[in-house]
Design a protein around this motif. Structure first.
Motif, PDB file in Angstrom:
ATOM      1  N   ILE A   1      11.223  37.199  79.687  1.00 57.67           N
ATOM      2  CA  ILE A   1      11.244  37.873  78.393  1.00 57.67           C
ATOM      3  C   ILE A   1      12.662  38.057  77.875  1.00 57.67           C
ATOM      4  O   ILE A   1      12.904  38.146  76.673  1.00 57.67           O
ATOM      5  CB  ILE A   1      10.511  39.237  78.492  1.00 57.67           C
ATOM      6  CG1 ILE A   1      10.203  39.749  77.091  1.00 57.67           C
ATOM      7  CG2 ILE A   1      11.328  40.242  79.307  1.00 57.67           C
ATOM      8  CD1 ILE A   1       9.215  40.902  77.096  1.00 57.67           C
ATOM      9  N   TYR A   2      13.634  38.056  78.800  1.00 58.90           N
ATOM     10  CA  TYR A   2      15.020  38.263  78.392  1.00 58.90           C
ATOM     11  C   TYR A   2      15.635  37.046  77.698  1.00 58.90           C
ATOM     12  O   TYR A   2      16.724  37.149  77.138  1.00 58.90           O
ATOM     13  CB  TYR A   2      15.873  38.647  79.603  1.00 58.90           C
ATOM     14  CG  TYR A   2      15.536  40.004  80.177  1.00 58.90           C
ATOM     15  CD1 TYR A   2      15.838  41.169  79.483  1.00 58.90           C
ATOM     16  CD2 TYR A   2      14.914  40.116  81.417  1.00 58.90           C
ATOM     17  CE1 TYR A   2      15.518  42.413  80.007  1.00 58.90           C
ATOM     18  CE2 TYR A   2      14.591  41.358  81.946  1.00 58.90           C
ATOM     19  CZ  TYR A   2      14.897  42.506  81.239  1.00 58.90           C
ATOM     20  OH  TYR A   2      14.576  43.739  81.753  1.00 58.90           O
ATOM     21  N   VAL A   3      14.946  35.904  77.743  1.00 61.05           N
ATOM     22  CA  VAL A   3      15.486  34.717  77.078  1.00 61.05           C
ATOM     23  C   VAL A   3      15.050  34.649  75.625  1.00 61.05           C
ATOM     24  O   VAL A   3      15.493  33.754  74.892  1.00 61.05           O
ATOM     25  CB  VAL A   3      15.075  33.410  77.808  1.00 61.05           C
ATOM     26  CG1 VAL A   3      15.433  33.478  79.274  1.00 61.05           C
ATOM     27  CG2 VAL A   3      13.593  33.110  77.617  1.00 61.05           C
ATOM     28  N   SER A   4      14.194  35.563  75.196  1.00 61.19           N
ATOM     29  CA  SER A   4      13.651  35.475  73.830  1.00 61.19           C
ATOM     30  C   SER A   4      14.722  35.441  72.737  1.00 61.19           C
ATOM     31  O   SER A   4      14.536  34.739  71.732  1.00 61.19           O
ATOM     32  CB  SER A   4      12.660  36.614  73.572  1.00 61.19           C
ATOM     33  OG  SER A   4      13.279  37.863  73.712  1.00 61.19           O
TER      34      SER A   4
ATOM     35  N   LEU B   1      20.637  35.307  58.832  1.00 60.93           N
ATOM     36  CA  LEU B   1      21.481  34.173  58.439  1.00 60.93           C
ATOM     37  C   LEU B   1      20.622  32.969  58.062  1.00 60.93           C
ATOM     38  O   LEU B   1      20.930  32.255  57.104  1.00 60.93           O
ATOM     39  CB  LEU B   1      22.409  33.786  59.601  1.00 60.93           C
ATOM     40  CG  LEU B   1      23.742  34.511  59.700  1.00 60.93           C
ATOM     41  CD1 LEU B   1      24.433  34.160  61.002  1.00 60.93           C
ATOM     42  CD2 LEU B   1      24.640  34.192  58.516  1.00 60.93           C
ATOM     43  N   PHE B   2      19.532  32.767  58.801  1.00 57.21           N
ATOM     44  CA  PHE B   2      18.681  31.599  58.544  1.00 57.21           C
ATOM     45  C   PHE B   2      17.778  31.807  57.334  1.00 57.21           C
ATOM     46  O   PHE B   2      17.793  31.010  56.393  1.00 57.21           O
ATOM     47  CB  PHE B   2      17.835  31.305  59.786  1.00 57.21           C
ATOM     48  CG  PHE B   2      17.053  30.018  59.692  1.00 57.21           C
ATOM     49  CD1 PHE B   2      17.601  28.826  60.104  1.00 57.21           C
ATOM     50  CD2 PHE B   2      15.765  30.011  59.174  1.00 57.21           C
ATOM     51  CE1 PHE B   2      16.880  27.630  60.027  1.00 57.21           C
ATOM     52  CE2 PHE B   2      15.041  28.836  59.087  1.00 57.21           C
ATOM     53  CZ  PHE B   2      15.599  27.638  59.507  1.00 57.21           C
ATOM     54  N   PHE B   3      16.990  32.887  57.343  1.00 55.42           N
ATOM     55  CA  PHE B   3      15.961  33.057  56.320  1.00 55.42           C
ATOM     56  C   PHE B   3      16.521  33.572  54.989  1.00 55.42           C
ATOM     57  O   PHE B   3      16.147  33.080  53.935  1.00 55.42           O
ATOM     58  CB  PHE B   3      14.864  33.990  56.826  1.00 55.42           C
ATOM     59  CG  PHE B   3      14.066  33.408  57.955  1.00 55.42           C
ATOM     60  CD1 PHE B   3      13.135  32.414  57.721  1.00 55.42           C
ATOM     61  CD2 PHE B   3      14.259  33.830  59.254  1.00 55.42           C
ATOM     62  CE1 PHE B   3      12.400  31.852  58.753  1.00 55.42           C
ATOM     63  CE2 PHE B   3      13.536  33.282  60.306  1.00 55.42           C
ATOM     64  CZ  PHE B   3      12.603  32.281  60.056  1.00 55.42           C
ATOM     65  N   ARG B   4      17.367  34.590  55.041  1.00 53.91           N
ATOM     66  CA  ARG B   4      17.903  35.139  53.797  1.00 53.91           C
ATOM     67  C   ARG B   4      19.251  34.517  53.426  1.00 53.91           C
ATOM     68  O   ARG B   4      19.660  34.562  52.275  1.00 53.91           O
ATOM     69  CB  ARG B   4      18.041  36.666  53.901  1.00 53.91           C
ATOM     70  CG  ARG B   4      16.938  37.421  53.222  1.00 53.91           C
ATOM     71  CD  ARG B   4      15.562  37.152  53.783  1.00 53.91           C
ATOM     72  NE  ARG B   4      15.386  37.609  55.164  1.00 53.91           N
ATOM     73  CZ  ARG B   4      14.242  37.554  55.826  1.00 53.91           C
ATOM     74  NH1 ARG B   4      13.168  37.047  55.250  1.00 53.91           N
ATOM     75  NH2 ARG B   4      14.156  37.977  57.081  1.00 53.91           N
TER      76      ARG B   4
ATOM     77  N   LEU C   1      18.865  32.879  68.140  1.00 51.50           N
ATOM     78  CA  LEU C   1      20.258  32.443  68.204  1.00 51.50           C
ATOM     79  C   LEU C   1      20.391  31.001  67.749  1.00 51.50           C
ATOM     80  O   LEU C   1      21.328  30.646  67.029  1.00 51.50           O
ATOM     81  CB  LEU C   1      20.797  32.610  69.624  1.00 51.50           C
ATOM     82  CG  LEU C   1      22.264  32.212  69.844  1.00 51.50           C
ATOM     83  CD1 LEU C   1      23.189  33.072  68.970  1.00 51.50           C
ATOM     84  CD2 LEU C   1      22.645  32.353  71.313  1.00 51.50           C
ATOM     85  N   VAL C   2      19.428  30.175  68.142  1.00 51.86           N
ATOM     86  CA  VAL C   2      19.430  28.777  67.693  1.00 51.86           C
ATOM     87  C   VAL C   2      19.296  28.712  66.170  1.00 51.86           C
ATOM     88  O   VAL C   2      19.984  27.934  65.503  1.00 51.86           O
ATOM     89  CB  VAL C   2      18.282  27.988  68.367  1.00 51.86           C
ATOM     90  CG1 VAL C   2      18.125  26.605  67.731  1.00 51.86           C
ATOM     91  CG2 VAL C   2      18.543  27.858  69.857  1.00 51.86           C
TER      92      VAL C   2
END
Length: 208
Positions: free
Chosen positions: A29-32, A124-127, A37-38
């Protein structure tokens, strides 16, 4: 596709995901935050290609930051209320993950790194990137479209679809009204951290 990606990674390392040590499986779960980040890195690359000043787009400055923090905090608190209400309604129709049963370290993680990384990178990606790419569309259309995209990003947990769409609308309105990403980043981060705090306290969001 995070699930298949994780399975692929475990298969590549251990041959069979079931052969992975229990300590690895318990801590997956800690890699979520890697996945948002990608998105953030893709957004930065695309904005750089378009010669967009990312720091200016975010808008962290002494003149605007106090107001952005206030607006973002209010929007973040409202977002927590919307998320809880939506999940309680959704619990009557679909399964809501019993996140409150996870151990306290997991909630602490999602109140900090797990709140900040998605709060910054997803905005950063969506907005950021998507609104810049769709700048020729009517503002209402691009706000709704980015909210839909933000919701679909959470499709792995169907119960999250309604409130992530509504939160996407809020974050989109903030970014559009201010011309900066700082308010939506702050709101998004506070919303995530607020949910983590509720879960840490043992609050059963599904109300069941």
């Amino acid at each position: 596709n995070s699930g298949p990606i994780i399975v692929f990674g475990l298969s590549a390392v251990y041959g069979d995901p079931a052969a992975a040590p229990a300590s690895v499986l318990q801590n997956l779960i800690y890699v979520s935050p890697v996945f948002p980040l990608v998105l953030g890195l893709l957004a930065v690359a695309r904005l750089k290609i378009g010669n967009v000043n990312i720091c200016a787009s975010i808008g962290f400055s002494g003149k605007t930051l106090p107001r952005d923090m206030l607006v973002g905090a209010i929007a973040g608190i409202v977002s927590v209320g919307i998320a809880v209400t939506s999940l309680r309604i959704a619990a009557h129709y679909v399964d809501v993950p019993p996140m409150h049963l996870l151990p306290p370290p997991v909630h602490l993680y999602f109140m900090t790194i797990g709140a900040l990384v998605p709060g910054v990178c997803e905005e950063l990606f969506f907005r950021g990137m998507m609104m810049k790419v769709g700048i020729r569309l009517p503002r209402v259309a691009i706000i709704v479209l980015t909210a839909i995209a933000f919701s679909v990003w959470h499709i792995g947990t169907p119960a999250y679809l309604p409130h992530t769409f509504l939160l996407g609308l809020i974050f989109g309105v903030l970014a559009n009204a201010t011309g900066r990403l700082a308010p939506s980043m702050i709101a998004h981060t506070i919303a995530n951290a607020g949910m983590g705090l509720l879960l840490l306290s043992g609050f059963n969001i599904a109300g069941q």
